[in-house]
Design an enzyme around this catalytic site. Structure first.
Site, PDB file in Angstrom:
ATOM      1  N   GLY A  46      -1.092  11.522  -2.863  1.00 23.13           N
ATOM      2  CA  GLY A  46      -0.796  10.321  -2.099  1.00 23.13           C
ATOM      3  C   GLY A  46       0.633   9.892  -2.387  1.00 23.13           C
ATOM      4  O   GLY A  46       1.193  10.221  -3.431  1.00 23.13           O
ATOM      5  N   GLN A  51       7.612   4.325  -3.062  1.00 21.87           N
ATOM      6  CA  GLN A  51       7.890   5.420  -3.982  1.00 21.87           C
ATOM      7  C   GLN A  51       9.071   6.288  -3.563  1.00 21.87           C
ATOM      8  O   GLN A  51       9.563   7.071  -4.366  1.00 21.87           O
ATOM      9  CB  GLN A  51       6.650   6.295  -4.156  1.00 21.87           C
ATOM     10  N   CYS A  93       0.538   9.085 -11.600  1.00 25.61           N
ATOM     11  CA  CYS A  93       1.359   8.632 -10.484  1.00 25.61           C
ATOM     12  C   CYS A  93       2.682   9.387 -10.487  1.00 25.61           C
ATOM     13  O   CYS A  93       3.270   9.600 -11.547  1.00 25.61           O
ATOM     14  CB  CYS A  93       1.600   7.125 -10.629  1.00 25.61           C
ATOM     15  N   LEU A  94       3.143   9.748  -9.303  1.00 22.63           N
ATOM     16  CA  LEU A  94       4.422  10.443  -9.186  1.00 22.63           C
ATOM     17  C   LEU A  94       5.585   9.560  -9.630  1.00 22.63           C
ATOM     18  O   LEU A  94       6.642  10.067  -9.990  1.00 22.63           O
ATOM     19  CB  LEU A  94       4.637  10.909  -7.740  1.00 22.63           C
ATOM     20  N   HIS A 135      -5.002   3.184  -4.844  1.00 18.45           N
ATOM     21  CA  HIS A 135      -3.790   3.409  -5.635  1.00 18.45           C
ATOM     22  C   HIS A 135      -2.546   3.252  -4.752  1.00 18.45           C
ATOM     23  O   HIS A 135      -1.592   2.562  -5.124  1.00 18.45           O
ATOM     24  CB  HIS A 135      -3.853   4.811  -6.258  1.00 18.45           C
ATOM     25  N   GLU A 136      -2.560   3.884  -3.581  1.00 18.74           N
ATOM     26  CA  GLU A 136      -1.389   3.831  -2.689  1.00 18.74           C
ATOM     27  C   GLU A 136      -1.184   2.440  -2.095  1.00 18.74           C
ATOM     28  O   GLU A 136      -0.054   1.970  -1.976  1.00 18.74           O
ATOM     29  CB  GLU A 136      -1.507   4.885  -1.585  1.00 18.74           C
ATOM     30  N   HIS A 139       0.598   0.229  -4.425  1.00 13.71           N
ATOM     31  CA  HIS A 139       2.057   0.428  -4.374  1.00 13.71           C
ATOM     32  C   HIS A 139       2.692  -0.469  -3.323  1.00 13.71           C
ATOM     33  O   HIS A 139       3.761  -1.041  -3.546  1.00 13.71           O
ATOM     34  CB  HIS A 139       2.408   1.887  -4.036  1.00 13.71           C
TER      35      HIS A 139
END
Length: 168
Positions: A46, A51, A93-94, A135-136, A139
């Site tokens: 995701g 991000q 997480c990225l 999660h996304e 963000h």
């Protein structure tokens, strides 16, 4: 399509409230494709606009049935509701380097959004799919998964981040 740079914590854009998208055009569709390409290149599941430094309400989520497949959904202006059940699961997480932790999330959610062309989406997501979407969407509200863990684990991450930042 182009790869975008993934922004990492503690960059301030990750804490911004993403702006609602009102224009559905070719540029938005290209942004979504770039995000998907970037997500897959980084081996993520995701990716939210924040991000990649774009504080707009857009996220891409992998929905592939196998690792060889590349199939994703674009969520524009997503709203989550009707959360049911709770489950603790490991998340990474990225944008949060070299750290993962167990996070409590709803097991089942309702998602109302639009796709990259502006078409309405309304569906139920469960289990891993629901976790990734939550999660996304976090963000897009300036929330990182590390905000949802205990103070002790946050302190451990802060020490690790400090070390990472001094090494670079």
């Amino acid at each position: 399509m182009a790869l975008r740079k993934i922004i990492t914590h503690p960059h301030p854009v990750l804490r911004e409230q993403a702006v609602k998208i009102t224009e559905f055009n070719r540029a938005l569709q290209e942004l979504a494709q770039d995000m998907a390409e970037t997500m897959y290149h980084a081996q993520g599941v995701g990716l939210a606009g924040n991000q990649i430094g774009v504080a707009r309400q857009i996220a891409v989520v992998d929905i592939s049935a196998s690792e060889e497949e590349r199939n994703y959904i674009v969520l524009v202006n997503p709203v989550l509701s009707d959360g049911e059940g709770c489950e603790s699961g490991k998340e990474g997480c990225l944008s949060v380097r070299e750290y993962d932790a167990k996070v409590e999330r709803f097991k089942k959610i309702r998602v109302i959004a639009q796709d990259a062309e502006g078409n309405p989406l309304d569906f139920i997501a469960e289990d891993r799919f629901a976790r990734i979407i939550q999660h996304e969407v976090d963000h897009l509200h300036g929330i990182l998964f590390i905000d949802r863990i205990s103070r002790l684990k946050q302190d451990i991450y802060k020490r690790k981040l400090k070390k990472l930042l001094t090494e670079n």
